[in-house]
Scaffold this motif. Structure first.
Motif, mmCIF file in Angstrom:
data_model
loop_
_atom_site.group_PDB
_atom_site.id
_atom_site.type_symbol
_atom_site.label_atom_id
_atom_site.label_comp_id
_atom_site.label_asym_id
_atom_site.label_seq_id
_atom_site.Cartn_x
_atom_site.Cartn_y
_atom_site.Cartn_z
ATOM 1 N N ALA A 138 0.839 -1.199 0.000
ATOM 2 C CA ALA A 138 0.000 0.000 0.000
ATOM 3 C C ALA A 138 0.876 1.251 0.000
ATOM 4 N N ALA A 139 0.365 2.317 -0.592
ATOM 5 C CA ALA A 139 1.131 3.562 -0.652
ATOM 6 C C ALA A 139 1.532 4.032 0.736
ATOM 7 N N ALA A 140 0.636 3.886 1.703
ATOM 8 C CA ALA A 140 0.912 4.355 3.055
ATOM 9 C C ALA A 140 2.021 3.563 3.734
ATOM 10 N N ASP A 141 2.323 2.355 3.223
ATOM 11 C CA ASP A 141 3.317 1.484 3.858
ATOM 12 C C ASP A 141 4.694 1.566 3.213
ATOM 13 N N PHE A 142 4.856 2.400 2.209
ATOM 14 C CA PHE A 142 6.169 2.542 1.585
ATOM 15 C C PHE A 142 7.164 3.173 2.548
ATOM 16 N N PRO A 143 8.406 2.704 2.521
ATOM 17 C CA PRO A 143 9.464 3.453 3.200
ATOM 18 C C PRO A 143 9.820 4.680 2.371
ATOM 19 N N ALA A 144 10.820 5.418 2.793
ATOM 20 C CA ALA A 144 11.252 6.592 2.039
ATOM 21 C C ALA A 144 11.730 6.172 0.649
ATOM 22 N N ILE A 145 11.357 6.950 -0.359
ATOM 23 C CA ILE A 145 11.792 6.707 -1.726
ATOM 24 C C ILE A 145 12.428 7.983 -2.266
ATOM 25 N N ASP A 146 13.342 7.806 -3.194
ATOM 26 C CA ASP A 146 14.082 8.957 -3.704
ATOM 27 C C ASP A 146 13.222 9.858 -4.578
ATOM 28 N N ALA A 147 12.342 9.268 -5.386
ATOM 29 C CA ALA A 147 11.522 10.108 -6.262
ATOM 30 C C ALA A 147 10.309 9.344 -6.760
ATOM 31 N N VAL A 148 9.222 10.090 -6.952
ATOM 32 C CA VAL A 148 8.064 9.639 -7.713
ATOM 33 C C VAL A 148 8.154 10.300 -9.077
ATOM 34 N N ILE A 149 8.004 9.502 -10.129
ATOM 35 C CA ILE A 149 8.171 10.013 -11.489
ATOM 36 C C ILE A 149 6.912 9.704 -12.293
ATOM 37 N N GLN A 150 6.351 10.716 -12.927
ATOM 38 C CA GLN A 150 5.107 10.566 -13.690
ATOM 39 C C GLN A 150 5.373 10.729 -15.184
ATOM 40 N N SER A 151 4.609 9.976 -15.991
ATOM 41 C CA SER A 151 4.713 10.116 -17.441
ATOM 42 C C SER A 151 3.685 11.093 -17.993
ATOM 43 N N HIS A 152 2.510 11.213 -17.338
ATOM 44 C CA HIS A 152 1.481 12.166 -17.759
ATOM 45 C C HIS A 152 0.366 12.166 -16.720
ATOM 46 N N ASP A 153 -0.686 12.951 -16.965
ATOM 47 C CA ASP A 153 -1.661 13.212 -15.903
ATOM 48 C C ASP A 153 -2.982 12.469 -16.040
ATOM 49 N N HIS A 154 -3.076 11.472 -16.916
ATOM 50 C CA HIS A 154 -4.332 10.732 -17.024
ATOM 51 C C HIS A 154 -4.645 9.991 -15.720
ATOM 52 N N PHE A 155 -5.938 9.764 -15.477
ATOM 53 C CA PHE A 155 -6.379 9.179 -14.215
ATOM 54 C C PHE A 155 -5.784 7.798 -13.960
ATOM 55 N N ASP A 156 -5.521 7.040 -15.011
ATOM 56 C CA ASP A 156 -4.984 5.688 -14.800
ATOM 57 C C ASP A 156 -3.477 5.687 -14.561
ATOM 58 N N HIS A 157 -2.875 6.880 -14.468
ATOM 59 C CA HIS A 157 -1.444 7.001 -14.180
ATOM 60 C C HIS A 157 -1.162 7.927 -12.998
ATOM 61 N N LEU A 158 -1.973 8.931 -12.814
ATOM 62 C CA LEU A 158 -1.768 9.917 -11.752
ATOM 63 C C LEU A 158 -3.006 9.920 -10.854
ATOM 64 N N HIS A 159 -2.828 9.473 -9.602
ATOM 65 C CA HIS A 159 -3.951 9.253 -8.706
ATOM 66 C C HIS A 159 -3.801 10.136 -7.464
ATOM 67 N N GLU A 160 -4.801 10.965 -7.229
ATOM 68 C CA GLU A 160 -4.723 11.923 -6.128
ATOM 69 C C GLU A 160 -4.507 11.234 -4.781
ATOM 70 N N GLY A 161 -5.281 10.204 -4.484
ATOM 71 C CA GLY A 161 -5.150 9.538 -3.193
ATOM 72 C C GLY A 161 -3.770 8.962 -2.974
ATOM 73 N N THR A 162 -3.188 8.393 -4.033
ATOM 74 C CA THR A 162 -1.839 7.838 -3.917
ATOM 75 C C THR A 162 -0.818 8.939 -3.675
ATOM 76 N N VAL A 163 -0.931 10.029 -4.415
ATOM 77 C CA VAL A 163 0.002 11.145 -4.248
ATOM 78 C C VAL A 163 -0.051 11.685 -2.821
ATOM 79 N N ARG A 164 -1.241 11.832 -2.285
ATOM 80 C CA ARG A 164 -1.374 12.364 -0.917
ATOM 81 C C ARG A 164 -0.697 11.455 0.106
ATOM 82 N N LYS A 165 -0.707 10.149 -0.126
ATOM 83 C CA LYS A 165 -0.081 9.218 0.812
ATOM 84 C C LYS A 165 1.433 9.135 0.630
ATOM 85 N N LEU A 166 1.918 9.526 -0.543
ATOM 86 C CA LEU A 166 3.353 9.454 -0.819
ATOM 87 C C LEU A 166 4.073 10.795 -0.680
#
Length: 313
Positions: free
Chosen positions: A93-121
């Motif tokens: 789960a996103a909330a259970d990730f340890p520290a990561i160096d970077a989140v990298i996005q390819s574009h902003d479509h809903f099936d790639h960029l998710h608000e709930g996930t971003v808020r947890k990361l």
């Protein structure tokens, strides 16, 4: 992406008629992922989360690409047509990730960029690295502006010994009725001292793949879009045979097909992308890995990679 009335009517007709095996008859399996506090110090490891979400561990750094961890690839009412995620859960789960160096996005479509996930990361990631314009989405969701880097095609960013190159893709963007192409979309080349990886993002086949290979290849591993295709939108999503050719164009060694195995976004059978990609890869002598969701792939010539047809079960 301009479609004729005939194409639109045919899509509506396809949406209403049943397609055999368009989604699995039951939840597909996935493996639970336990991450140590520190990644592997050398080489490359890839863990796929379904669709285009994956964790790239490269030369001691952790990069999380297109982490869409939501249950559905679009908000209502679109989610009523796409259904929910094929797997019964996620490896981590996103909330259970340890520290990561970077989140990298390819574009902003809903099936790639998710608000709930971003808020947890947002407090776990050191950087958010995105194509031009996508930063406004992240700032709206509470990401510290100082963490956000927005790149144009051809731009490079240096991150703790790695070089991240924002490269072209043939796609489009937007999350609503009135913001189409208001942000950029891209592919990514990740360059370490000894290791190189390429992520195609979403996009149709074109000459840009050979140009990327000539500039940054060869790549130890490529993660290539393979799924959600149709002849009616072939300009912005590759067919599986083109996926394999794009891998060859960028001078890839090991191919991992992504953008399949999670959501019902097109009209083909859910197993069609991987079956066709494996067949095309075998015909062209391409090394291809087909991990289960949550299965970690160690990249290298001297290690085995997962190749079992688990989806046939």
């Amino acid at each position: 992406m301009d479609m004729s009335l005939k194409s639109i009517i045919s899509m509506l007709r396809d949406q209403l008629k049943p397609v055999p095996n368009r989604k699995p008859s039951k939840a597909i399996p996935y493996l639970k992922l336990a991450l140590a506090d520190q990644p592997q110090p050398e080489g490359i490891q890839v863990t796929w989360f379904g669709h285009s979400a994956f964790l790239l561990e490269i030369e001691g750094k952790r990069l999380l690409f297109d982490p869409m961890f939501g249950d559905a690839p679009s908000p209502p009412p679109g989610s009523y047509f796409t259904g929910k995620r094929f797997s019964g859960g996620l490896p981590l789960a996103a909330a259970d990730f340890p520290a990561i160096d970077a989140v990298i996005q390819s574009h902003d479509h809903f099936d790639h960029l998710h608000e709930g996930t971003v808020r947890k990361l947002k407090d776990k990631a050191g950087r958010f690295i995105v194509p031009l314009g996508v930063g406004k989405r992240l700032r709206k969701w509470g990401v510290d502006p100082a963490k956000i880097a927005e790149l144009d095609w051809g731009d490079e960013l240096h991150l703790a010994g790695l070089t991240l190159a924002c490269m072209p893709a043939r796609h489009f963007s937007g999350r609503g009725l009135f913001d189409r192409n208001s942000t950029l979309w891209c592919s990514w080349a990740v360059l370490g001292k000894k290791s190189r990886a390429f992520f195609s993002g979403d996009g149709g086949y074109g000459p840009h793949f050979k140009e990327i290979g000539a500039k940054y290849g060869p790549f130890d591993v490529t993660l290539m879009e393979c799924g959600q295709y149709d002849e009616r939108w072939a300009a912005i999503h590759m067919m599986p045979e083109e996926t394999v050719q794009a891998h060859l164009d960028v001078q890839g060694d090991l191919l991992i097909p992504v953008h399949w195995g999670a959501f019902m976004l097109a009209y083909h059978a859910w197993t069609d992308p991987v079956e066709r990609a494996v067949k095309a890869a075998q015909a062209k002598g391409v090394r291809i890995a087909t991990p289960q969701i949550g299965e970690t792939v160690s990249v290298g010539r001297d290690v085995d990679h997962p190749a079992a047809p688990w989806w046939r079960d």
